[in-house]
Design an enzyme around this catalytic site. Sequence first.
Site, PDB file in Angstrom:
ATOM      1  CG  ASP A 254      -1.815  -6.629 -78.471  1.00  0.00           C
ATOM      2  OD1 ASP A 254      -2.179  -7.617 -77.803  1.00  0.00           O
ATOM      3  OD2 ASP A 254      -2.052  -5.456 -78.128  1.00  0.00           O
TER       4      ASP A 254
ATOM      5  NE  ARG B 258      -0.355   2.194 -74.961  1.00  0.00           N
ATOM      6  CZ  ARG B 258      -1.178   1.553 -75.744  1.00  0.00           C
ATOM      7  NH1 ARG B 258      -1.060   1.680 -77.052  1.00  0.00           N
ATOM      8  NH2 ARG B 258      -2.139   0.794 -75.254  1.00  0.00           N
TER       9      ARG B 258
ATOM     10  CB  THR C 134     -11.816   4.837 -80.148  1.00  0.00           C
ATOM     11  OG1 THR C 134     -12.442   4.879 -81.425  1.00  0.00           O
ATOM     12  CG2 THR C 134     -10.543   4.023 -80.235  1.00  0.00           C
TER      13      THR C 134
ATOM     14  CG  ASP D  98      -1.331  -5.470 -74.199  1.00  0.00           C
ATOM     15  OD1 ASP D  98      -1.379  -5.556 -75.443  1.00  0.00           O
ATOM     16  OD2 ASP D  98      -2.158  -4.830 -73.530  1.00  0.00           O
TER      17      ASP D  98
ATOM     18  CG  ASP E  72      -5.011  -5.731 -75.278  1.00  0.00           C
ATOM     19  OD1 ASP E  72      -4.163  -5.858 -76.175  1.00  0.00           O
ATOM     20  OD2 ASP E  72      -5.232  -4.647 -74.687  1.00  0.00           O
ATOM     21  NE  ARG E  73      -4.583  -3.366 -80.465  1.00  0.00           N
ATOM     22  CZ  ARG E  73      -4.418  -2.323 -81.267  1.00  0.00           C
ATOM     23  NH1 ARG E  73      -3.930  -2.511 -82.483  1.00  0.00           N
ATOM     24  NH2 ARG E  73      -4.722  -1.115 -80.865  1.00  0.00           N
TER      25      ARG E  73
ATOM     26  CD  GLU F 273     -11.832  -0.487 -79.142  1.00  0.00           C
ATOM     27  OE1 GLU F 273     -11.909   0.701 -79.484  1.00  0.00           O
ATOM     28  OE2 GLU F 273     -10.950  -0.914 -78.388  1.00  0.00           O
TER      29      GLU F 273
ATOM     30  CB  SER G 202      -0.886  -2.040 -76.376  1.00  0.00           C
ATOM     31  OG  SER G 202      -1.793  -2.828 -77.084  1.00  0.00           O
ATOM     32  CG  HIS G 203      -0.787  -1.777 -80.764  1.00  0.00           C
ATOM     33  ND1 HIS G 203      -1.607  -1.428 -79.713  1.00  0.00           N
ATOM     34  CD2 HIS G 203      -0.740  -0.718 -81.580  1.00  0.00           C
ATOM     35  CE1 HIS G 203      -2.046  -0.206 -79.911  1.00  0.00           C
ATOM     36  NE2 HIS G 203      -1.535   0.264 -81.023  1.00  0.00           N
TER      37      HIS G 203
ATOM     38  CE  LYS H  29      -7.511  -4.083 -77.253  1.00  0.00           C
ATOM     39  NZ  LYS H  29      -7.737  -2.647 -77.160  1.00  0.00           N
TER      40      LYS H  29
ATOM     41  CB  SER I 285      -8.247  -1.434 -83.181  1.00  0.00           C
ATOM     42  OG  SER I 285      -8.983  -1.427 -81.966  1.00  0.00           O
TER      43      SER I 285
HETATM   44  C1  G1P Z   1      -6.070   2.134 -80.660  1.00  0.00           C
HETATM   45  C2  G1P Z   1      -7.314   1.539 -81.265  1.00  0.00           C
HETATM   46  C3  G1P Z   1      -8.392   1.430 -80.237  1.00  0.00           C
HETATM   47  C4  G1P Z   1      -7.881   0.641 -79.033  1.00  0.00           C
HETATM   48  C5  G1P Z   1      -6.587   1.228 -78.526  1.00  0.00           C
HETATM   49  C6  G1P Z   1      -5.967   0.379 -77.433  1.00  0.00           C
HETATM   50  O1  G1P Z   1      -6.336   3.415 -80.181  1.00  0.00           O
HETATM   51  O2  G1P Z   1      -7.750   2.296 -82.373  1.00  0.00           O
HETATM   52  O3  G1P Z   1      -9.525   0.834 -80.792  1.00  0.00           O
HETATM   53  O4  G1P Z   1      -8.826   0.638 -78.007  1.00  0.00           O
HETATM   54  O5  G1P Z   1      -5.645   1.336 -79.578  1.00  0.00           O
HETATM   55  O6  G1P Z   1      -5.654  -0.905 -77.877  1.00  0.00           O
HETATM   56  P1  G1P Z   1      -5.969   4.742 -81.002  1.00  0.00           P
HETATM   57  O7  G1P Z   1      -4.500   4.670 -81.305  1.00  0.00           O
HETATM   58  O8  G1P Z   1      -6.770   4.684 -82.262  1.00  0.00           O
HETATM   59  O9  G1P Z   1      -6.362   5.876 -80.100  1.00  0.00           O
HETATM   60 ZN    ZN Z   2      -2.783  -4.489 -76.501  1.00  0.00          ZN
END
Ligand code: G1P
Ligand code: ZN
Length: 559
Positions: free
Chosen positions: A287, A23, A356, A289, A291-292, A375, A115-116, A388, A377
């Site tokens: 989110d 990313r 994680t 993409d 998955d959340r 998770e 992702s987010h 997810k 998150s």
């Molecule tokens: C974060 C979340 C983690 C998740 C990841 C991808 O990662 O904390 O649980 O799997 O995004 O969605 P982090 O930024 O903490 O490494």
């Molecule tokens: Zn995501």
Amino acid sequence: MPSTVVVNTTPYEGQKPGTSGLRKKVKVFLQENYTENFIQSILDANKDSIVGSTLVVGGDGRYLLKEVVQKIIKISAANGVAKLLVGQHGILSTPAVSCIIRKYKTLGGIVLTASHNPGGINNDFGIKFNCSNGGPAPDNTTNEIYKLTTEIKQYKIVPDIDCPIDKLGVYDFTVDDRTFTVVIIDSVNDYVTYMKEIFEFPKIKALIQGSDQRKPFNVLIDSMHGVTGPYVKRIFLEELGATESNVSRINPLEDFGGAHPDPNLTYAADLVNAVKKGDFDFGAAFDGDGDRNMIIGRDAFFVTPSDSLAVLANNLHHIPYFQRTGIHGYARSMPTAAAVDRVAKKNGKEIFEVPTGWKYFGNLMDAGRLSLCGEESFGTGSDHVREKDGVWAVLAWLSVVAATGRSVQEILEQHWQEFGRNYFTRYDYEECASAPCNEMMTYLEKKITETGFVGSVHTSGGKTYVVKLADNFSYMDPIDQSVAMKQGLRIIFEDGSRIVMRLSGTGSSGATVRLYIDSYEASNVTGDAQVMLKPLIDVALDISKLQAYTGRDAPTVIT
Ligand code: G1P
Ligand code: ZN
């Protein structure tokens, strides 16, 4: 006839995939050959099986998606890939990619998402490789991809392929005397078909529409202008009888409408306010993409993801998929509150605590030892795919509501009555300067692993905590024995309360500190989490000297 061109290139530093893929800011990806280098390295990491293979390609609709899809088409053609399954307009949610890889038994897939993280020309883009099990590539593969990016000298490309990715169809190209096929697939069909096998849609439809005996269960589903829009449209509006007033922001936008597409109380405040003001029984957001997920009940009653996992674990038998497959074990990431552990104990199931990142669940699922995991998150999912899955989580919750006839809040309160409650909060300090955060982690690790720290007593707000265990979490995968070290500092107290601190692995610049607090109460279950956890938060801030190191006196996001 289109033919392959070999282009000389030089490595870029820092193409190391993080918690979930590479990313970076869009501008970084726009540098000459930057994206090409990374795509070539993904294909090279699979060099023994790439020729003649099929790959799935799609992403979350963010800025740069279509350009990168075109690059993947051209580079794949040059590297001997036989077929690509590409989502129309480049659109595929992350769980849909996982579903399609598994359904069509492809070599893997390339997911284009950050992702987010926010999107748009000034924000983030991301590229992630998923393997043939449908899950994110494990560490050994991402390490190999990274190594290749540091050595790359050339990439191969077929510049003259022009594939109309906005139009469904099968497009054959003759490349260097071979046939290369791109299939532009409907972004939602395969996924929706699968959801209809997993859940009992008629029951959920009856819940949403109501009946003579029961008023409609009024939902508000917010796609936050992310990739789930078309999935929500098909599933909720066309299949489950919801109306326009039940959905929001279901048109994917390249910049997510300028918002941060992260379903938490801060960034999904619009949903929270709408549910508070309106006559809604249930709210959910996803989110970028897909998955959340975030779940809230009437009056925006918030379900922490750790509790959501535990509640679903205790109610899986209401879902046809699990009636068929049976329920194997459960798992959570280390920072996730331990509520699900109690359900596992009651049901006599295995429970796993992994680092994680979703990639750590895959092996356990493949080995048939894991059915449901999550998770803190806002990630919840099962072994139906290897990512997810936000929409799945909402359908799972609606199935539980339909089966029990209870409101979200009643479901939670009953759960806490039975199991006690793990109060949980996460503090995020986003985009801090990297160097002092790294120093803080070094300082804290040294401090908590020194002799004498175990057994030390910490007092705050009238509460006293005695350290039982403190370490930098490491994990050995029970299936392949691979080891992941340094996965987060944790301090566990005699009463089971925990402080966890780690640096984010998904940011694209600076450092984000995550502080996780988990504390169990057997009977005092209806308190306010922030109030209940205040003493332990103060202990964490004191031990870590977080405020001094980061220069922040308050977190950016509190969950
Ligand atoms: C974060 C979340 C983690 C998740 C990841 C991808 O990662 O904390 O649980 O799997 O995004 O969605 P982090 O930024 O903490 O490494
Ligand atoms: Zn995501």
